[in-house]
Each structure stands twice: as C-alpha cells, then as structure tokens.
Write an enzyme that holds these catalytic residues in place. Structure first.
Site, short mmCIF file in Angstrom:
data_model
loop_
_atom_site.label_atom_id
_atom_site.label_comp_id
_atom_site.label_asym_id
_atom_site.label_seq_id
_atom_site.Cartn_x
_atom_site.Cartn_y
_atom_site.Cartn_z
N ARG A 10 -6.71 11.56 19.39
CA ARG A 10 -5.79 10.29 18.97
C ARG A 10 -5.16 9.66 20.25
O ARG A 10 -4.46 10.27 20.95
CB ARG A 10 -4.91 10.57 17.90
CG ARG A 10 -4.49 9.39 17.35
CD ARG A 10 -3.35 9.57 16.18
NE ARG A 10 -3.48 8.47 15.02
CZ ARG A 10 -2.68 8.27 14.28
NH1 ARG A 10 -1.38 8.87 14.48
NH2 ARG A 10 -2.81 7.19 13.39
N TYR A 59 4.02 10.19 23.20
CA TYR A 59 4.55 11.73 23.23
C TYR A 59 3.90 12.14 24.43
O TYR A 59 3.31 11.62 25.31
CB TYR A 59 4.16 12.18 21.91
CG TYR A 59 4.68 12.08 20.86
CD1 TYR A 59 6.25 12.06 20.42
CD2 TYR A 59 4.07 11.25 19.76
CE1 TYR A 59 6.96 11.49 19.54
CE2 TYR A 59 4.92 10.73 18.76
CZ TYR A 59 6.15 10.91 18.44
OH TYR A 59 6.81 10.48 17.44
N GLY A 80 -2.50 5.97 5.70
CA GLY A 80 -1.23 6.52 5.74
C GLY A 80 -0.38 6.52 4.80
O GLY A 80 -0.32 7.21 3.64
N ARG A 81 0.41 5.21 4.80
CA ARG A 81 1.49 5.44 3.49
C ARG A 81 0.93 5.17 2.11
O ARG A 81 1.72 5.61 1.05
CB ARG A 81 2.45 3.92 3.99
CG ARG A 81 3.23 4.23 5.23
CD ARG A 81 3.88 2.77 5.52
NE ARG A 81 2.84 1.98 5.97
CZ ARG A 81 3.00 0.72 5.85
NH1 ARG A 81 4.23 0.21 5.45
NH2 ARG A 81 2.07 -0.10 6.40
#
Length: 367
Positions: free
Chosen positions: A227, A179, A334-335
């Site tokens: 991050r 990004y 996370g998941r």
C-alpha cells in the site's frame, strides 16, 4: 443462490491473479480500531472480522498491526503482530474468517516518526525514521543507522513468515500515509545521502529490501500487497510523483522486488491523479506496472474519509463504471463496512436503500 443485482455485476465478478483468487472485487480497507487491550486481538475482534466474511467481503485487510520493534505502534490497544499472545489472537481471527468462507491479510505496520515518546506500549521508545525528522520537518531523533534499518527489515520479514504460518492468505505492507516506509519515500522526511536516500529510486531502497526479505520468507507463491499513497496525514496535497514518468520510476523497483498487488490509497477514488487523463492513482499504477491494483477512497459515501465526519450513502454508478472499464481490479471499502458489516451482501442483492450511512460514533464500537 444469491441473485446478483445487474447494475453492480462488475463488482461481483471473480478476481483471478497469479497468486490470489477472490470471489468478487471487494476488499475491506485497513482501519485502525484500537480494540485490542494489551495489544492482543480478542474474541470481539475475531467476531468483527468474521461478520464481514460472512457477508461476502472478497478480501479482508486487517487494521495496521505492529511489527517487532519497540516503537512500531502508538497505543496499548493497537494490535501487535509479534509475541505469543498477539499471534495466538491473530490465529483465532484467521480461523473465524476462514470458517465463514473469507480470505484475510494482515497489514504490517510501523508508524515511524508519527509516534511520540511516552506513547504506549513502550513509553521509553523513541520514534524512528530515515532522518529523525517529523512530518513537519522537526529534528526529533537521530537518523536510523544502517544496522537499525537491517533490524527493521528483518522485523517485517519475521511478521511475513508468521502470517504465512498462521494461515493468512496474503500480507499487506503499509507504505502509505506518512508512516515509516513512506517517510523513506518522501523527500521532505528523507534527507539521507547513503543508498537509502537521494532520488526517488534511492528512496525506495528501504521498501525494496523489506519486500525482498518478506519474499524470501514466504516463498514465490504467497501474495504480497503493497500500500502506498501520495498524500500524508499532515499534508493532503503531498506528492511522491508529480508526473506519470516519476510514478513509473518509483514503482519499478517495487515491482522488481516482488510486489504482486498495489493498494493505491487516495482520499476520493474518482479524482484524476495527473492532468491530461482521467485515470486515478490506481489506474496509472496498473497502466505503468501491469500489476493488479486496489483502489480506495470514500466508496459509497459523500465525504472523504480523512474528515471522519458523518456522511450519507451515495450512488455506486461511477465506481461500477470505472471497475467495468478495467481502470482498477479491486476496490477497498472502509467506512461503509465499518458501519455496516452487511454492506457487500446488501449491494449484491440490490438493497441499496438499506445501506447504513456512516456515523462517526461507529469509531467507538465494533459493529
């Protein structure tokens, strides 16, 4: 009082640092959800985060939230972090999490050149990046001017100031995964010849100015998490640094700028980052900077998160061992937490057999 399962005891030790104290070593990893119509997080989003706080997550890092720039996000359901209604929504999220005894940080985000013209919420906004190059090297737009860069830096700083004003416990600046900030870091997308380009140190300048500007807004005692990743969304093998020396040169300017904690994004936390040592990216970052670090990557599951296929729960023994040895300080989940808001509590109470496997259907629901 909860009886801690001895085998997972290192995961539930207090975390104490100069600016951030947490009741355990667990972090909810930032995960884009897309459940914020008109870019405003509502009651369901607040309840989603509250459930994780109620079940013992040490620190919640929100999904990526768009800074005040027309091209910061791609989608009308991605939450923004500017404007009256989105900020009111985030204030409600903070209140819910705090009422449940949790701590929370917004992830401040700009997607950069990964955005396509025509994407909502601003259809006419062009994607922007250091050299106007897509991740695949296509010339899509003109390079950012220095004035435009200054405006972006200020947008991050304003978001940081708003986060503190709303009562968040920290901020996380998203500098990973290809990004905007990472596009400045990566040689393939940053061909600039001014102070924002050049060698690995020059390519950190944009991020350095963002961290410095955020620090001026939030003051000396508010935690700033940063991050970063080696891998990119279009190239899992990409490297910002191929050796520990290169990684140290990359990290030093960020430390000097004011980063308190590094969130080191990897797809599989157990993989060594460089040949000749078992340390993962977070382990090397801690060794080279002396700063606390968050590790992440397929925790408790038998498949890496970038595939987003359904996976089964797996042993935490390797994670606990590395945490106990001090390779990293915190671990982002996370998941596993996406599917099961009670994951932390179940692990603490030794209910591993009750952990829910991840199913990709969870991506379409706020559990």
């Amino acid at each position: 009082m909860t009886q801690t399962n001895k085998s997972t005891e290192p995961l539930f030790r207090d975390f104490e640092s100069e600016k951030l104290n947490l009741p355990n070593r667990t972090v909810m990893a930032p995960m884009t959800r897309g459940f914020s119509p008109d870019n405003v997080p509502g009651e369901d989003v607040a309840a989603y985060y509250r459930r994780r706080a109620e079940n013992g997550v040490g620190l919640i890092v929100t999904e990526g939230t768009g800074i005040n720039h027309p091209a910061s996000v791609s989608g009308a359901s991605i939450p923004l972090f500017h404007g009256e209604e989105p900020l009111k929504g985030w204030a409600d999220v903070v209140n819910e999490v705090h009422e449940a005894g949790g701590k929370i940080a917004p992830q401040l985000w700009h997607v950069g050149m990964t955005r396509k013209k025509g994407d909502m919420p601003n259809e006419d906004a062009h994607p922007v990046g250091p050299s106007g190059l897509s991740l695949d090297g296509e010339q899509v737009n003109e390079p950012l001017t220095e004035k435009e860069i200054e405006e972006l830096v200020q947008a991050y700083a304003q978001a940081a100031a708003d986060a503190k004003r709303l009562g968040f416990d920290a901020i996380e600046i998203h500098g990973a995964h290809g990004y905007l900030i990472d596009q400045f870091f990566w040689e393939q997308t940053n061909k600039r010849t001014d102070r924002y380009g050049g060698d690995v140190v020059g390519r950190t300048q944009f991020a350095v100015e963002i961290v410095e500007a955020c620090r001026r807004e939030v003051g000396p005692d508010f935690p700033i998490i940063f991050r970063f990743s080696q891998w990119k969304m279009n190239d899992f093998q990409a490297k910002l640094a191929t050796t520990p020396d290169e990684l140290e040169r990359f990290l030093k300017p960020l430390v000097k700028a004011g980063v308190d904690i590094f969130h080191c994004s990897t797809r599989r936390f157990w993989e060594a980052e460089f040949e000749g040592a078992d340390l993962n990216l977070a382990g090397w970052t801690k060794k080279l900077t002396g700063k606390p670090v968050i590790s992440v990557g397929s925790v408790g599951l038998n498949g890496e998160f970038t595939s987003f296929s359904s996976t089964e729960a797996t042993s935490l023994d390797g994670l606990i061992e590395r945490l106990d040895q001090g390779e990293f300080d915190l671990i982002a989940v996370g998941r596993s937490l996406l599917q099961d808001p009670e994951w932390v509590r179940k692990v603490e109470e030794g209910q591993e057999n009750d952990l829910l496997p991840f199913d990709k259907a969870a991506l379409s629901k706020l559990y």
